[in-house]
Design a protein around this motif. Structure first.
Motif, short mmCIF file in Angstrom:
data_model
loop_
_atom_site.label_atom_id
_atom_site.label_comp_id
_atom_site.label_asym_id
_atom_site.label_seq_id
_atom_site.Cartn_x
_atom_site.Cartn_y
_atom_site.Cartn_z
N GLU A 171 68.64 39.10 92.20
CA GLU A 171 67.99 40.10 93.05
C GLU A 171 68.51 41.49 92.69
N ARG A 172 67.61 42.29 92.12
CA ARG A 172 67.93 43.69 91.79
C ARG A 172 69.22 43.83 90.99
N GLY A 173 69.32 43.02 89.96
CA GLY A 173 70.45 43.13 89.05
C GLY A 173 71.71 42.44 89.52
N ARG A 174 71.63 41.68 90.60
CA ARG A 174 72.79 40.96 91.11
C ARG A 174 72.47 39.46 91.17
N MET A 175 73.50 38.65 91.09
CA MET A 175 73.32 37.20 90.99
C MET A 175 74.15 36.50 92.06
N PHE A 176 73.51 35.51 92.73
CA PHE A 176 74.17 34.80 93.83
C PHE A 176 74.01 33.29 93.65
N VAL A 177 75.04 32.55 94.04
CA VAL A 177 75.00 31.08 93.98
C VAL A 177 73.96 30.57 94.97
N ASN A 178 73.09 29.67 94.49
CA ASN A 178 71.95 29.22 95.29
C ASN A 178 72.00 27.72 95.56
N ILE A 179 73.19 27.19 95.81
CA ILE A 179 73.32 25.78 96.13
C ILE A 179 74.52 25.61 97.05
N LYS A 180 74.40 24.70 98.00
CA LYS A 180 75.50 24.44 98.92
C LYS A 180 76.32 23.25 98.44
N GLY A 181 77.62 23.27 98.77
CA GLY A 181 78.49 22.15 98.44
C GLY A 181 79.08 22.19 97.05
N ALA A 182 78.85 23.26 96.29
CA ALA A 182 79.42 23.36 94.95
C ALA A 182 80.84 23.90 95.03
N SER A 183 81.52 23.95 93.89
CA SER A 183 82.90 24.42 93.87
C SER A 183 83.00 25.92 94.12
N ILE A 184 81.91 26.64 93.96
CA ILE A 184 81.84 28.05 94.35
C ILE A 184 80.91 28.13 95.56
N PRO A 185 81.33 28.78 96.64
CA PRO A 185 80.56 28.73 97.89
C PRO A 185 79.14 29.28 97.75
N PHE A 186 78.23 28.70 98.49
CA PHE A 186 76.86 29.16 98.56
C PHE A 186 76.82 30.63 98.98
N GLY A 187 75.98 31.42 98.32
CA GLY A 187 75.84 32.83 98.65
C GLY A 187 76.86 33.72 97.99
N SER A 188 77.81 33.16 97.26
CA SER A 188 78.78 33.99 96.54
C SER A 188 78.07 34.82 95.47
N GLU A 189 78.54 36.04 95.28
CA GLU A 189 77.97 36.88 94.23
C GLU A 189 78.73 36.65 92.94
N ILE A 190 78.02 36.23 91.91
CA ILE A 190 78.62 36.05 90.59
C ILE A 190 78.66 37.41 89.89
N THR A 191 79.82 37.81 89.42
CA THR A 191 79.96 39.11 88.77
C THR A 191 80.08 39.00 87.25
N GLY A 192 80.44 37.81 86.75
CA GLY A 192 80.55 37.64 85.32
C GLY A 192 80.65 36.18 84.93
N ILE A 193 80.24 35.88 83.70
CA ILE A 193 80.33 34.53 83.16
C ILE A 193 80.88 34.63 81.74
N ASN A 194 81.94 33.88 81.49
CA ASN A 194 82.58 33.86 80.16
C ASN A 194 82.88 35.28 79.67
N ASP A 195 83.45 36.08 80.58
CA ASP A 195 83.91 37.44 80.27
C ASP A 195 82.78 38.41 79.93
N VAL A 196 81.57 38.05 80.29
CA VAL A 196 80.42 38.96 80.14
C VAL A 196 79.91 39.28 81.53
N THR A 197 79.69 40.54 81.81
CA THR A 197 79.24 40.93 83.15
C THR A 197 77.82 40.44 83.40
N VAL A 198 77.51 40.21 84.66
CA VAL A 198 76.15 39.82 85.03
C VAL A 198 75.16 40.88 84.59
#
Length: 490
Positions: free
Chosen positions: A122-149
């Motif tokens: 959403e507008r250049g930001r990324m959020f976890v879209n599943i419940k019960g995962a190791s990262i809480p639902f609704g968390s904002e992801i800021t980077g993956i493998n040292d690359v920014t979102v």
């Protein structure tokens, strides 16, 4: 099994189409000549067949950019590199696509290891879209493998299927982000994720193992949003929200016959009027378009007076490039007679104008109802239209009819195709000889309201939900656009 489409990168959908001929080799065995040959053929088809390839670029820039992509493919010469460096996105056309053969589709799908979490973008930001995962639902992801979102989305968004300068194509991408992203990083076995949990300002980190295709496919269907899966399962779905005194009509396509469409529309509006509801919401966020005449038909149920329903078609060429590679909807080679009849159709219905384009003549536009009257069961209350990057083609035309006639409030995000024009109609399907993929290319542009220029943007909403409100609704497990209308715009 998933069927992979590529518009720039690719768009994965759950459509099982007629199979192409069985492959004689694995996709990993494709030769350098086959991969580069198909790339060169795609470039040539785009140059010779696209109705207006230079609308958002120019021939010199296009050549330099395709040369750069070809150089990248030459350095690696594998199927993954071809799929992530297609020249389609350079044209900035929401209707261009490339579909893999069923055999290669299965092989590519099975060969990857996937990012484990479905997301919302959403507008250049990324959020976890599943419940019960190791990262809480609704968390904002800021980077993956040292690359920014930001950098990840910049890379992917440049390949998303949108017209012109529209950036909301990620609406159609995030649904399959796990597959898009994983295809750009084959062989990755784990993902280092940095994120901010709901209610926190601290950046946390977690390393997640890549998952199998079966697990990735399963998690896609465990995602929280979108909530309206039932409504999206039908061409048209009607809801009557008695508590809110609101009629909700979800229209997912305008590729409908007039009889079917009229029955659905009239049934809904008769019921809304019978219940004396004061407002209706029409959800076209996932509407990929179809017949603009059906768009006008739906608008007639909102119109308070006759309205102008004016559009026409044009193209740079009425000929067919490389007819030897053209196949029909069942992936069979078209006959010489079919090619001849197709050429005659365009020759009779398009006339060349002073600008060098062929424009639809009176024969093509015969039967178009330009002065469209309101329907007998038209609705006279408040109207809200929900739009987004998945609102394409004839759906954009419908939103434009509402906005230009000041008959409702557009809520959401910019539509995924142009307000003034988009490509449409009379699609050609090319069977590429090396990879046996199908390149689909539109033959014409459609111009709405006698437009003479295209600024490269879609219908801009009258009201975009503030990002904090969007996040709040999403984290509460609510449909953001629908909830915003029902709670904030009464």
């Amino acid at each position: 099994m998933k069927q992979i489409y590529l518009a720039g990168i690719m768009a994965l959908t759950i459509l099982y189409l007629s199979p192409l001929a069985a492959q004689e080799k694995k996709f990993t065995e494709l030769t350098r000549e086959e991969i580069l040959g198909d790339f060169d053929l795609i470039v040539s088809i785009l140059q010779k067949q696209h109705p207006n390839i230079c609308k958002f670029t120019d021939s010199v820039t296009f050549r330099h950019q395709t040369d750069s992509l070809r150089k990248t493919i030459t350095q690696h010469t594998d199927f993954y590199t071809l799929l992530t460096n297609l020249p389609n996105y350079l044209v900035r056309d929401a209707h261009l696509s490339l579909r893999l053969s069923n055999d290669y589709n299965r092989e590519v799908f099975a060969a990857l290891q996937y990012f484990p979490l479905p997301v919302i973008i959403e507008r250049g930001r990324m959020f976890v879209n599943i419940k019960g995962a190791s990262i809480p639902f609704g968390s904002e992801i800021t980077g993956i493998n040292d690359v920014t979102v930001t950098d990840i989305l910049k890379k992917l968004a440049s390949h998303s299927a949108s017209d012109g300068y529209i950036s909301t194509g990620t609406d159609r991408m995030y649904d399959d982000f796990q597959f898009y992203y994983s295809l750009t990083a084959p062989g990755v076995t784990s993902y280092r994720v940095s994120y901010i949990a709901p209610g926190s300002n601290d950046i946390r980190r977690n390393t997640l193992a890549a998952v199998s295709p079966a697990t990735a496919f399963q998690t896609k269907y465990q995602r929280t949003l979108p909530l309206n899966l039932l409504q999206r399962a039908y061409n048209i779905y009607a809801d009557y929200l008695e508590k809110d005194q609101t009629g909700l009509l979800t229209v997912n396509t305008f590729s409908l016959g007039e009889t079917e469409a009229y029955k659905e529309f009239s049934t809904f509006f008769r019921e809304v009027n019978k219940r004396k509801y004061k407002q209706v919401i029409i959800d076209i966020r996932s509407n990929g378009g179809g017949d603009p005449g059906i768009s006008a038909l739906l608008y007639s149920f909102l119109a308070t007076q006759p309205f102008r329903n004016v559009y026409n078609y044009r193209t740079k060429t009425i000929d067919i490039a490389y007819p030897e590679y053209v196949v029909d909807n069942n992936n069979r080679r078209v006959s010489e007679e079919d090619i001849r009849n197709n050429r005659n159709f365009f020759y009779q219905r398009f006339d060349k104008d002073s600008s060098g384009f062929y424009k639809g003549n009176a024969r093509l536009m015969e039967g178009l109802l330009e002065n469209f009257p309101p329907d007998k069961d038209s609705f006279h209350g408040r109207v809200f239209i929900l739009t987004g990057g998945g609102t394409v083609s004839a759906a954009t035309y419908f939103a434009s009819l509402v906005q230009q006639n000041k008959r409702g409030t557009i809520v959401g995000k910019e539509t995924g195709s142009g307000e003034a024009s988009t490509t449409a109609s009379w699609f050609l399907h090319y069977l590429l000889p090396g990879t046996k993929s199908i390149l689909t290319i539109p033959r014409t542009e459609v111009y709405f309201f006698n437009a003479t220029r295209d600024n490269g943007h879609g219908v801009i909403p009258d009201q975009e939900i503030p990002l904090p409100a969007f996040v709040q609704y999403f984290q509460a497990g609510k449909d953001p656009e629908l909830s915003y209308v029902l709670e904030k715009m009464q």
